[in-house]
Design an enzyme around this catalytic site. Structure first.
Site, PDB file in Angstrom:
ATOM      1  CE  LYS A 120      19.332  68.464 -56.050  1.00 43.12           C
ATOM      2  NZ  LYS A 120      19.350  67.644 -54.825  1.00 43.12           N
ATOM      3  CG  ASP A 138      15.655  69.905 -51.775  1.00 48.32           C
ATOM      4  OD1 ASP A 138      14.416  70.099 -51.713  1.00 48.32           O
ATOM      5  OD2 ASP A 138      16.447  70.393 -50.950  1.00 48.32           O
TER       6      ASP A 138
END
Length: 211
Positions: A120, A138
């Site tokens: 991420k 997220d």
């Protein structure tokens, strides 16, 4: 969800916010990397408060590596997991100097090889600092993608891969920001603001809130 509906969703998000920006404060790709590393399980606002204290003087790989974990901790102790993050930030600074000549690498593999940098974080840096059409999933993007039907998936990787595959190319660069901001301020977790939502009529969510 068909491609026409997907395209309309992104067209509306673009119309509302043509040039979306990260809410993290940074001046260089390195500072962005450190800010994103610090932002895990923390708000952008809390990270900005902390980085304002040390970026001006220690916002380079050389200066942060020399600062050391213990001294960095004092600047970021208001952020969750600050001891681990301080250790990783300093170790990452050293590796950027040793392996990459002081420059943040521009590949996911090289970024993920840095301490504390996962998929991420790498995707955020690639997208914002280097203009690559990556999508960092997220909790906000995961929720929006599943709720709307834009890219349903059981885990973040499944959602990421589906978004990368199905997002119309003309919207790929900013899709990450539009979806995060939509989830952060409109499609919120507990009581989504459906009456104020620009894409409510295109959304598959069954339990829409009423005005």
């Amino acid at each position: 969800m068909n491609n026409a509906k997907r395209r309309e969703i992104f067209a509306r998000l673009q119309a509302a916010n043509p040039e979306p920006r990260s809410e993290l404060e940074y001046a260089t790709p390195f500072q962005l990397l450190i800010a994103v590393l610090l932002s895990a399980q923390a708000t952008d606002k809390s990270v900005n408060i902390a980085t304002r204290k040390f970026f001006p003087e220690y916002g380079t790989p050389e200066k942060l590596a020399a600062l050391g974990p213990a001294r960095l901790e004092a600047f970021i102790k208001t952020i969750g997991l600050y001891r681990t993050k301080a250790k990783n930030a300093v170790a990452t600074s050293k590796l950027i100097l040793e392996r990459h000549g002081g420059e943040v690498p521009q590949s996911r593999e090289a970024l993920e090889a840095l301490p504390g940098v996962g998929r991420k974080t790498a995707n955020v840096v690639l997208n914002i600092a280097f203009g690559k059409p990556t999508i960092a999933v997220d909790t906000h993007i995961f929720r929006v993608a599943n709720r709307t039907g834009l890219a349903p998936g059981k885990d973040v990787l499944a959602v990421e891969l589906k978004l990368e595959k199905t997002t119309p190319p003309e919207y790929a660069q900013h899709a990450h920001h539009w979806l995060i901001l939509h989830g952060r301020y409109v499609c919120v977790a507990r009581t989504p603001k459906c009456p104020q939502c620009a894409i409510s009529d295109l959304c598959d969510y069954k339990s829409k809130t009423k005005a």
